[in-house]
Scaffold this motif. Structure first.
Motif, PDB file in Angstrom:
ATOM      1  N   PHE A  98       0.840  -1.192   0.000  1.00  0.00           N
ATOM      2  CA  PHE A  98       0.000   0.000   0.000  1.00  0.00           C
ATOM      3  C   PHE A  98       0.885   1.255   0.000  1.00  0.00           C
ATOM      4  CE2 PHE A  98      -4.281  -1.592   1.277  1.00  0.00           C
ATOM      5  CZ  PHE A  98      -3.954  -2.901   1.551  1.00  0.00           C
ATOM      6  N   TYR A 125       0.385   5.250   1.171  1.00  0.00           N
ATOM      7  CA  TYR A 125      -0.464   6.225   1.826  1.00  0.00           C
ATOM      8  C   TYR A 125       0.251   7.565   1.871  1.00  0.00           C
ATOM      9  CZ  TYR A 125      -3.468   2.497   3.760  1.00  0.00           C
ATOM     10  OH  TYR A 125      -4.335   1.438   3.916  1.00  0.00           O
ATOM     11  N   LEU A 143      -4.491  10.316   6.803  1.00  0.00           N
ATOM     12  CA  LEU A 143      -3.900   9.273   5.981  1.00  0.00           C
ATOM     13  C   LEU A 143      -4.798   8.977   4.790  1.00  0.00           C
ATOM     14  CD1 LEU A 143      -2.640   6.886   8.738  1.00  0.00           C
ATOM     15  CD2 LEU A 143      -1.283   7.489   6.761  1.00  0.00           C
ATOM     16  N   LEU A 195      -5.257   6.895   1.224  1.00  0.00           N
ATOM     17  CA  LEU A 195      -4.778   5.766   0.441  1.00  0.00           C
ATOM     18  C   LEU A 195      -4.583   6.207  -1.002  1.00  0.00           C
ATOM     19  CD1 LEU A 195      -4.167   2.735   0.143  1.00  0.00           C
ATOM     20  CD2 LEU A 195      -6.614   2.393  -0.261  1.00  0.00           C
ATOM     21  N   TYR A 247      -2.699   0.562  -4.148  1.00  0.00           N
ATOM     22  CA  TYR A 247      -2.214  -0.664  -3.539  1.00  0.00           C
ATOM     23  C   TYR A 247      -2.117  -1.765  -4.577  1.00  0.00           C
ATOM     24  CZ  TYR A 247      -7.033  -2.477  -2.905  1.00  0.00           C
ATOM     25  OH  TYR A 247      -8.322  -2.926  -3.089  1.00  0.00           O
ATOM     26  N   TRP A 274      -5.498  -7.685   2.692  1.00  0.00           N
ATOM     27  CA  TRP A 274      -6.181  -6.569   3.318  1.00  0.00           C
ATOM     28  C   TRP A 274      -6.736  -6.915   4.694  1.00  0.00           C
ATOM     29  CZ3 TRP A 274     -11.178  -7.891   4.286  1.00  0.00           C
ATOM     30  CH2 TRP A 274     -11.678  -8.958   3.538  1.00  0.00           C
ATOM     31  N   GLN A 289     -12.893   9.284   4.223  1.00  0.00           N
ATOM     32  CA  GLN A 289     -12.676   8.664   5.506  1.00  0.00           C
ATOM     33  C   GLN A 289     -13.790   7.671   5.785  1.00  0.00           C
ATOM     34  OE1 GLN A 289      -9.989   9.145   7.211  1.00  0.00           O
ATOM     35  NE2 GLN A 289      -9.153  10.801   6.022  1.00  0.00           N
ATOM     36  N   ASN A 310     -15.449  -6.058   7.222  1.00  0.00           N
ATOM     37  CA  ASN A 310     -15.004  -7.420   7.516  1.00  0.00           C
ATOM     38  C   ASN A 310     -14.194  -7.439   8.805  1.00  0.00           C
ATOM     39  OD1 ASN A 310     -15.856  -9.111   5.195  1.00  0.00           O
ATOM     40  ND2 ASN A 310     -14.660  -7.593   4.058  1.00  0.00           N
ATOM     41  N   ASN A 311     -13.341  -6.438   8.963  1.00  0.00           N
ATOM     42  CA  ASN A 311     -12.551  -6.355  10.183  1.00  0.00           C
ATOM     43  C   ASN A 311     -12.165  -4.907  10.454  1.00  0.00           C
ATOM     44  OD1 ASN A 311      -9.705  -5.747   9.172  1.00  0.00           O
ATOM     45  ND2 ASN A 311     -10.206  -7.558   7.974  1.00  0.00           N
ATOM     46  N   GLN A 352      -9.035  -2.586  12.507  1.00  0.00           N
ATOM     47  CA  GLN A 352      -7.697  -2.662  13.096  1.00  0.00           C
ATOM     48  C   GLN A 352      -7.384  -1.359  13.825  1.00  0.00           C
ATOM     49  OE1 GLN A 352      -4.627  -4.207  10.439  1.00  0.00           O
ATOM     50  NE2 GLN A 352      -6.181  -4.920   8.979  1.00  0.00           N
ATOM     51  N   TYR A 371      -4.035   0.992  15.161  1.00  0.00           N
ATOM     52  CA  TYR A 371      -2.617   1.231  14.978  1.00  0.00           C
ATOM     53  C   TYR A 371      -2.177   2.370  15.883  1.00  0.00           C
ATOM     54  CZ  TYR A 371      -2.608  -1.615  10.705  1.00  0.00           C
ATOM     55  OH  TYR A 371      -2.702  -2.650   9.806  1.00  0.00           O
ATOM     56  N   LEU A 414      -6.203  -6.529  15.567  1.00  0.00           N
ATOM     57  CA  LEU A 414      -7.196  -6.718  14.507  1.00  0.00           C
ATOM     58  C   LEU A 414      -8.378  -7.455  15.117  1.00  0.00           C
ATOM     59  CD1 LEU A 414      -6.630  -7.956  10.874  1.00  0.00           C
ATOM     60  CD2 LEU A 414      -8.407  -9.008  12.300  1.00  0.00           C
ATOM     61  N   ARG A 461     -12.237  -9.014  14.096  1.00  0.00           N
ATOM     62  CA  ARG A 461     -13.095  -9.360  12.965  1.00  0.00           C
ATOM     63  C   ARG A 461     -14.546  -9.022  13.291  1.00  0.00           C
ATOM     64  NH1 ARG A 461      -9.657 -11.417   9.563  1.00  0.00           N
ATOM     65  NH2 ARG A 461      -7.858 -12.597  10.334  1.00  0.00           N
ATOM     66  N   ASP A 501     -11.777  -2.016   6.652  1.00  0.00           N
ATOM     67  CA  ASP A 501     -11.905  -2.394   5.253  1.00  0.00           C
ATOM     68  C   ASP A 501     -13.364  -2.187   4.880  1.00  0.00           C
ATOM     69  OD1 ASP A 501     -12.343  -5.988   5.504  1.00  0.00           O
ATOM     70  OD2 ASP A 501     -13.236  -4.354   6.618  1.00  0.00           O
ATOM     71  N   ALA A 533     -14.088  -2.542  -3.231  1.00  0.00           N
ATOM     72  CA  ALA A 533     -12.643  -2.724  -3.233  1.00  0.00           C
ATOM     73  C   ALA A 533     -12.141  -3.080  -1.845  1.00  0.00           C
ATOM     74  CB  ALA A 533     -11.960  -1.449  -3.720  1.00  0.00           C
ATOM     75  N   GLN A 534     -11.263  -4.054  -1.787  1.00  0.00           N
ATOM     76  CA  GLN A 534     -10.736  -4.496  -0.499  1.00  0.00           C
ATOM     77  C   GLN A 534      -9.522  -3.652  -0.161  1.00  0.00           C
ATOM     78  OE1 GLN A 534     -10.115  -8.624  -1.354  1.00  0.00           O
ATOM     79  NE2 GLN A 534     -12.199  -9.197  -0.862  1.00  0.00           N
ATOM     80  N   LYS A 535      -9.745  -2.588   0.560  1.00  0.00           N
ATOM     81  CA  LYS A 535      -8.640  -1.725   0.931  1.00  0.00           C
ATOM     82  C   LYS A 535      -8.850  -1.217   2.337  1.00  0.00           C
ATOM     83  CE  LYS A 535     -10.935   2.070  -1.537  1.00  0.00           C
ATOM     84  NZ  LYS A 535     -10.793   3.016  -2.678  1.00  0.00           N
ATOM     85  N   LEU A 536      -7.760  -0.826   2.976  1.00  0.00           N
ATOM     86  CA  LEU A 536      -7.783  -0.413   4.365  1.00  0.00           C
ATOM     87  C   LEU A 536      -7.798   1.116   4.427  1.00  0.00           C
ATOM     88  CD1 LEU A 536      -7.805  -2.151   6.891  1.00  0.00           C
ATOM     89  CD2 LEU A 536      -5.360  -1.793   7.090  1.00  0.00           C
ATOM     90  N   VAL A 537      -8.824   1.667   5.081  1.00  0.00           N
ATOM     91  CA  VAL A 537      -8.993   3.117   5.164  1.00  0.00           C
ATOM     92  C   VAL A 537      -8.860   3.551   6.618  1.00  0.00           C
ATOM     93  CG1 VAL A 537     -10.541   5.049   4.703  1.00  0.00           C
ATOM     94  CG2 VAL A 537     -10.499   3.090   3.155  1.00  0.00           C
ATOM     95  N   PHE A 538      -8.066   4.575   6.870  1.00  0.00           N
ATOM     96  CA  PHE A 538      -7.775   5.039   8.219  1.00  0.00           C
ATOM     97  C   PHE A 538      -8.604   6.249   8.594  1.00  0.00           C
ATOM     98  CE2 PHE A 538      -4.088   2.627   9.663  1.00  0.00           C
ATOM     99  CZ  PHE A 538      -3.716   1.987   8.497  1.00  0.00           C
TER     100      PHE A 538
END
Lengths: 113, 112
Positions: free
Chosen positions: A33, A35, A43, A45, A48, A98, B2, B30-31, B33, B35, B48, B50, B92, B97-102
Motif C-alpha cells: 500500500f 499512503y 492518511l 490511500l 495498492y 487486506w 474517511q 469485515n474487520n 484494526q 494502529y 485486529l 473481525r 476495510d 474494493a478491499q482496501k484499508l482506510v484510516f
C-alpha cells in the motif's frame, strides 16, 4: 526483525521536479500500500498492489502520480511534475492481504518549494 | 474518503489512568484494526478484530466492536508515558474494493 524500508527519508525539491520514492516490502508479503499523510487530510490511500498487480489507484492524481512494482522487492511512487501541495509524508506498507496487519515503513517526508 | 472517525481528537491523562478512544465507521466491514503512531515514525499494528468478534485483548489493550452501532473502542489500562502517541482505527469495506482506510486519529498524551 523484518521491516519495510523506504528511501529517501527526506526529500526537498523545487516545484516542477520529478520525485521518486522507493519502498522495499517485507519478503514474502504479497500486498503493498502507498499512503500519504498530512495534517489536514490525515492518511489517504493512494494505491495498492497485490502480487505486484495494481488493484486500486483511485486515490492518486493520475496526471502526475504513478505507482509501480518492478519486482517483488521494490515498489516505487513517482510524482512528475511535483507541486507544493504534494508536500506530505508518504508511507509504504506491506502485508499478507487486506485482512491482515500492515507493516509500515518510516515514511518519506517530501517538501516541494 | 474517511471511513472511520476517532473520538476524541485529543486526550490528555495522568500516568496510571486508563485511556479510552472510540472509532465510528459508516459502512459494513469485515474487520477493524487499531494502529499506533509515534511522532516521526510509521504506524505500528496493535490489534485486529473481525466483524464476528465482540472483544479482544492484548496485554494492556482491550478492543471492543459493536457492529450494530458501527463503532469500536480501544482501552489502554494503566497508561505509561511511553503510550504517548496517535492512535488510528482502520477499516476495510465489506463490499467493493478491499482496501484499508484510516480515520483521523486520536492524539494521546500521558502526563508523568
Amino acid at each position: 526483525d523484518a521491516r519495510v524500508t523506504q528511501t529517501p527519508r527526506h526529500k526537498v525539491t523545487e516545484m516542477g521536479q520529478e520525485v521518486t520514492m522507493r519502498c522495499q516490502p517485507i519478503l514474502g508479503h504479497n500486498t503493498v500500500f502507498w499512503y500519504r499523510q498530512t495534517m489536514m487530510q490525515g492518511l489517504e490511500l493512494l494505491a495498492y498492489f497485490r502480487n505486484r498487480a495494481p488493484l486500486d489507484d483511485s486515490g492518486m492524481p493520475k496526471d502526475r502520480f504513478s505507482a509501480e512494482m518492478p519486482d517483488a522487492t521494490l515498489a516505487t511512487l513517482k510524482i512528475q511534475p511535483s507541486e507544493p501541495r504534494d508536500s506530505a509524508v508518504y508511507f509504504c506498507a506491506s502485508g499478507l492481504g487486506w485482512d491482515s496487519p500492515l507493516h509500515f515503513g518510516n515514511g518519506t517526508r517530501l517538501t516541494v518549494t | 474518503s474517511q471511513q472511520g472517525e476517532e473520538d476524541p481528537q485529543a486526550l490528555s491523562i495522568q500516568e496510571g489512568e486508563n485511556a479510552t478512544m472510540n472509532c465510528s465507521y459508516k459502512t459494513s466491514i469485515n474487520n477493524l484494526q487499531w494502529y499506533r503512531q509515534n511522532s516521526g515514525r510509521g504506524l505500528v499494528h496493535l490489534i485486529l478484530i473481525r466483524s464476528n468478534e465482540r472483544e479482544k485483548h492484548s496485554g494492556r489493550l482491550r478492543v471492543t466492536l459493536d457492529t450494530s452501532k458501527k463503532s469500536s473502542s480501544l482501552l489502554i489500562t494503566a497508561s505509561r508515558a511511553a503510550d504517548t502517541a496517535s492512535y488510528f482505527c482502520a477499516t476495510d469495506l465489506l463490499q467493493g474494493a478491499q482496501k484499508l482506510v484510516f480515520g483521523q486519529g486520536t492524539r494521546l498524551t500521558i502526563n508523568p
